[in-house]
Design a protein around this motif. Structure first.
Motif, mmCIF file in Angstrom:
data_model
loop_
_atom_site.group_PDB
_atom_site.id
_atom_site.type_symbol
_atom_site.label_atom_id
_atom_site.label_comp_id
_atom_site.label_asym_id
_atom_site.label_seq_id
_atom_site.Cartn_x
_atom_site.Cartn_y
_atom_site.Cartn_z
ATOM 1 N N GLU A 151 0.799 -1.218 0.000
ATOM 2 C CA GLU A 151 0.000 0.000 0.000
ATOM 3 C C GLU A 151 0.835 1.274 0.000
ATOM 4 O OE1 GLU A 151 -2.751 -0.206 3.209
ATOM 5 O OE2 GLU A 151 -3.893 -1.863 2.332
ATOM 6 N N SER A 152 2.146 1.135 0.108
ATOM 7 C CA SER A 152 2.997 2.316 0.149
ATOM 8 C C SER A 152 3.860 2.403 -1.099
ATOM 9 C CB SER A 152 3.893 2.282 1.388
ATOM 10 O OG SER A 152 4.757 1.148 1.331
ATOM 11 N N PHE A 153 4.461 3.561 -1.307
ATOM 12 C CA PHE A 153 5.369 3.777 -2.432
ATOM 13 C C PHE A 153 6.750 4.075 -1.893
ATOM 14 C CE2 PHE A 153 7.711 6.640 -5.204
ATOM 15 C CZ PHE A 153 7.614 5.998 -6.432
ATOM 16 N N THR A 154 7.736 3.298 -2.343
ATOM 17 C CA THR A 154 9.127 3.576 -2.002
ATOM 18 C C THR A 154 9.943 3.501 -3.281
ATOM 19 O OG1 THR A 154 9.564 1.235 -1.506
ATOM 20 C CG2 THR A 154 8.932 2.653 0.339
ATOM 21 N N SER A 155 11.018 4.269 -3.338
ATOM 22 C CA SER A 155 11.833 4.255 -4.544
ATOM 23 C C SER A 155 13.286 4.515 -4.190
ATOM 24 C CB SER A 155 11.349 5.300 -5.546
ATOM 25 O OG SER A 155 11.523 6.604 -5.027
ATOM 26 N N GLY A 156 14.150 4.109 -5.094
ATOM 27 C CA GLY A 156 15.575 4.350 -4.997
ATOM 28 C C GLY A 156 16.122 4.428 -6.402
ATOM 29 N N PRO A 157 17.436 4.484 -6.567
ATOM 30 C CA PRO A 157 18.006 4.558 -7.919
ATOM 31 C C PRO A 157 17.596 3.362 -8.777
ATOM 32 C CG PRO A 157 19.655 5.053 -6.246
ATOM 33 C CD PRO A 157 18.462 4.527 -5.527
ATOM 34 N N HIS A 158 16.873 3.626 -9.845
ATOM 35 C CA HIS A 158 16.473 2.598 -10.815
ATOM 36 C C HIS A 158 15.593 1.511 -10.199
ATOM 37 C CE1 HIS A 158 19.071 4.184 -13.965
ATOM 38 N NE2 HIS A 158 20.009 4.345 -13.044
ATOM 39 N N ARG A 159 14.889 1.824 -9.135
ATOM 40 C CA ARG A 159 14.000 0.817 -8.565
ATOM 41 C C ARG A 159 12.837 1.496 -7.851
ATOM 42 N NH1 ARG A 159 18.213 -1.552 -4.216
ATOM 43 N NH2 ARG A 159 19.510 -1.282 -6.061
ATOM 44 N N MET A 160 11.724 0.823 -7.800
ATOM 45 C CA MET A 160 10.573 1.295 -7.049
ATOM 46 C C MET A 160 9.754 0.102 -6.602
ATOM 47 S SD MET A 160 8.086 2.763 -10.112
ATOM 48 C CE MET A 160 6.548 2.394 -9.271
ATOM 49 N N GLN A 161 9.105 0.250 -5.451
ATOM 50 C CA GLN A 161 8.186 -0.768 -4.960
ATOM 51 C C GLN A 161 6.900 -0.072 -4.546
ATOM 52 O OE1 GLN A 161 9.559 -4.174 -2.657
ATOM 53 N NE2 GLN A 161 8.014 -3.730 -1.077
ATOM 54 N N THR A 162 5.796 -0.588 -5.054
ATOM 55 C CA THR A 162 4.511 0.044 -4.777
ATOM 56 C C THR A 162 3.407 -0.990 -4.976
ATOM 57 O OG1 THR A 162 3.107 1.952 -5.289
ATOM 58 C CG2 THR A 162 4.162 0.877 -7.145
ATOM 59 N N GLY A 163 2.180 -0.575 -4.770
ATOM 60 C CA GLY A 163 1.050 -1.472 -4.961
ATOM 61 C C GLY A 163 0.211 -1.045 -6.140
ATOM 62 N N GLU A 164 -0.290 -2.024 -6.889
ATOM 63 C CA GLU A 164 -1.211 -1.664 -7.968
ATOM 64 C C GLU A 164 -2.629 -1.655 -7.428
ATOM 65 O OE1 GLU A 164 -2.050 -4.188 -11.216
ATOM 66 O OE2 GLU A 164 -1.205 -5.977 -10.301
#
Length: 528
Positions: free
Chosen positions: A468-481
C-alpha cells in the motif's frame, strides 16, 4: 532555405507516423529533421480509429490530455448477414483496462495530427521543414544523404546517420530504395464517405457501428466522435469510382439511411482496398514505416495504428544505437529486428483483417448464407461478443527470449494504476518508458545480484500483493497496484516477473527471482 547538414535521423513525411517518429526521437534528444511536401495538416478525416497501444504512446509523449478531447470510445461493431440476422459482434473489454486507456477509440484526425505537429515543433532538437520534396538518396558506411527540392525548384541535400521514409502508400523513399511490395491478395473498390449528421439524421441511424455483410452491396457504418459518421461502401461492377466519389454518387448510396436534409457531406473518396506488405523494411541506413511499408483493408481500423507501432518499435532501437547503449555489432542486429518484428506482425494482422473482410465481402448469396450458418453454429447458436484487441497478434520473432517458451513473451505488458508518490498514477508516468523489470516479488526477496543488473538495464518495478505504500531508490521502485491488472497477467501466464521492452512488449518472463536474474543477465550481454 537553410538546413543543418548533419542529423542523427532524417524523416521523410510528417503525417501521423512521421510526427510520432520525430516526437519519440526528439524526446530522446536526438538531432532530427522531418520534411514534408505539404505545408498544412490535411483538413478532412482519413484514419478514424486508434487503440490503447497508440494512446499509450501519446501518453508517453505527454500528449494524452491534448488528444483525448478528440477521441471517444468505439461503439460495438455488429455484423448482420444475408437475412438481416446478427452473425458476429466485436466490442471492447470491460474495465479495468489493461493498458490504462480505453482499448478501442474513434478520433478526429485533423486536430490530433495538429497537436502532434505542435508538439514536434516545440522540441529543441527537431527541425521541421515543410514544402520540400524528397528526390533521392545516397548512402555510405556512415551516413545517408537525402536530396531535396522546394516549390521553386531550388535543390538542397542533407546528411543524417539514419533516414526513415514515412511518406505514404506511394512512397518515394521506398521507390528510391528499390523495395518491392508483396501482394497478400486483396483488391476491392470501395467508396468512403464521411458525414456530419444533424439531430434529425442521427435519430434514423443505428446505435452501434454495423457491418452489413450483404452480398448485394457489403458496407460498413462507423460511429465517429460527436456527429461524425462514416460509411465504407463497396462498389459494384460497372460503377464508375470517380462518379461515386462526387456528391451525387455519394448520396445515391447514402439514401438507404439518410437524405440531404439529414447531414452534410464532409469527405467522399473512392479507394481500392489493398493488402500489401513491403518485402524489405531496411536498406542500409534507411528504413520505411507506416503506409510506405504496408497497406491493409480498413475493417478493423488498424491502418494508422500499424504505422505508429512501426515507429515506436524503430525509435527506441535507434535511440539505443545512437546513444551508445547498444554496441556496434549488437546495434546492427538490434536494428535488423525492426524489419523482422514489424513485417511479421503486419503480415499476421493483415491476414486476420483479410479474414474479417472475407466475412463482410462475400458476394455469392448461397455462400453468404452458409457463412452465416457456420458463424452461428460455431457460436453455439448465440452470438458471443469478441474483444477487438484479441484479434491483434503478439510479436512472434525478433528480440524476444527464445529460451523459455511462454505465451506471455511477445505480448504487450499491461499498464496498471499504482500508488505513486502523489497518489494514484499510471505506471509509465512514474517508472518511465525504458527497459523495465516488473515482478510481484518484494525487492527484499530478490537475489542481490539482480538489483545492479536491473539498474544497468533500466528500471526495476516491484508490485507485491497487498503493498500500500510507495518507495523508490536509484532505478528501482516498490509500490502497490490498484486494480490487479499486472497480478492477473502474471497469474494467467504462470510467472512471477516480466522483462519489458521500451515499446512495452514483453521480452521474456520468469517464474522466480533466480531465473529472472539469469534472464536479465543474458539480455544485458546480448545488447552489449
Amino acid at each position: 532555405m537553410t538546413i543543418h547538414s548533419e542529423y542523427d535521423v532524417a524523416i521523410v513525411g510528417f503525417g501521423p507516423s512521421g510526427a510520432v517518429a520525430a516526437a519519440l526521437l526528439g524526446q530522446a534528444g536526438l538531432r532530427t529533421l522531418v520534411i514534408d511536401r505539404t505545408d498544412e495538416v490535411y483538413p478532412k478525416p482519413r484514419a478514424i480509429a486508434l487503440d490503447h497501444e497508440i494512446m499509450r504512446v501519446f501518453q508517453n509523449l505527454g500528449l494524452a490530455d491534448a488528444i483525448a478531447p478528440f477521441c471517444e470510445p468505439f461503439t460495438p461493431s455488429e455484423y448482420y448477414g444475408v437475412d438481416g440476422q446478427l452473425i458476429k459482434r466485436l466490442a471492447t473489454v470491460e474495465p479495468p483496462y489493461p493498458l490504462g486507456h480505453t482499448p478501442s477509440m474513434v478520433f478526429t484526425q485533423p486536430p490530433v495530427e495538429a497537436a502532434l505537429r505542435r508538439h514536434v515543433r516545440a522540441l529543441p532538437t527537431v527541425d521541421v521543414k515543410l514544402g520540400l520534396r524528397f528526390t533521392g538518396l545516397e548512402q555510405d558506411d556512415d551516413t545517408v544523404t537525402l536530396f531535396l527540392e522546394d516549390g521553386d525548384g531550388a535543390r538542397s541535400k542533407v546528411r543524417a546517420r539514419y533516414a526513415i521514409g514515412c511518406d505514404g502508400a506511394s512512397s518515394a523513399v521506398r521507390e528510391a530504395l528499390g523495395i518491392a511490395l508483396e501482394d497478400l491478395q486483396f483488391d476491392e473498390p470501395w467508396l468512403v464517405v464521411d458525414v456530419q449528421v444533424n439531430e434529425r439524421g442521427l435519430a434514423k441511424l443505428p446505435a452501434t457501428s454495423v457491418q452489413f455483410c450483404e452480398p448485394a452491396r457489403p458496407c460498413t457504418y462507423v460511429i465517429g466522435p460527436g456527429n461524425h459518421r462514416r460509411w465504407e461502401i463497396s462498389l459494384l461492377p460497372g460503377e464508375d469510382p470517380a462518379h461515386m466519389a462526387t456528391e451525387e454518387g455519394a448520396w445515391s448510396v447514402l439514401q438507404r439511411w439518410i437524405g440531404r436534409d439529414d447531414a452534410t457531406l464532409w469527405r467522399q473518396a473512392s479507394y481500392r482496398f489493398h493488402a500489401l506488405v513491403a518485402k524489405e523494411w531496411r536498406r542500409g541506413r534507411a528504413f520505411i514505416a507506416g503506409d510506405a511499408a504496408h497497406q491493409q483493408p480498413p475493417f478493423l481500423g488498424q491502418g494508422m495504428c500499424q504505422g505508429v507501432r512501426d515507429v515506436a518499435n524503430l525509435a527506441w532501437k535507434l535511440r539505443a544505437v545512437l546513444g551508445g547503449e547498444a554496441g556496434a555489432e549488437a546495434g546492427e542486429a538490434l536494428l535488423d529486428t525492426y524489419a523482422a518484428e514489424r513485417r511479421e506482425h503486419v503480415r499476421q494482422l493483415t491476414t486476420r483483417i483479410k479474414e474479417i473482410g472475407g466475412v463482410i465481402c462475400e458476394r455469392d448469396v448461397a455462400k453468404a448464407r452458409a457463412r452465416d450458418a457456420a458463424l452461428l453454429d460455431a457460436a453455439g447458436g448465440q452470438v458471443r461478443t469478441q474483444a477487438r484487441q484479441d484479434i491483434i497478434p503478439p510479436l512472434s520473432t525478433g528480440l524476444l527470449d527464445g529460451e523459455n517458451a511462454n505465451a506471455g513473451t511477445g505480448k504487450l505488458f499491461p499498464q496498471p494504476r499504482v500508488q505513486g508518490p502523489a497518489g494514484a498514477a499510471l505506471l509509465d508516468d512514474i517508472a518511465g518508458t525504458g527497459w523495465r523489470v516488473v515482478t510481484d516479488l518484494p525487492i527484499d526477496q530478490l537475489p542481490a545480484g539482480l538489483l545492479p543488473a536491473a539498474a544497468g538495464l533500466g528500471m526495476l518495478v516491484s508490485l507485491p500483493a497487498g503493498e500500500e505504500s510507495f518507495t523508490s531508490g536509484p532505478h528501482r521502485m516498490q509500490t502497490g497496484e490498484l486494480d490487479g491488472v499486472v497480478a492477473g497477467w502474471l497469474a494467467r501466464h504462470g510467472v512471477r516477473a516480466a522483462v519489458v521492452r521500451p515499446d512495452h512488449y514483453v521480452y521474456g518472463v520468469a517464474g522466480d527471482g533466480a531465473s529472472l536474474f539469469a534472464l536479465v543477465a543474458a539480455l544485458t550481454y546480448k545488447l552489449k
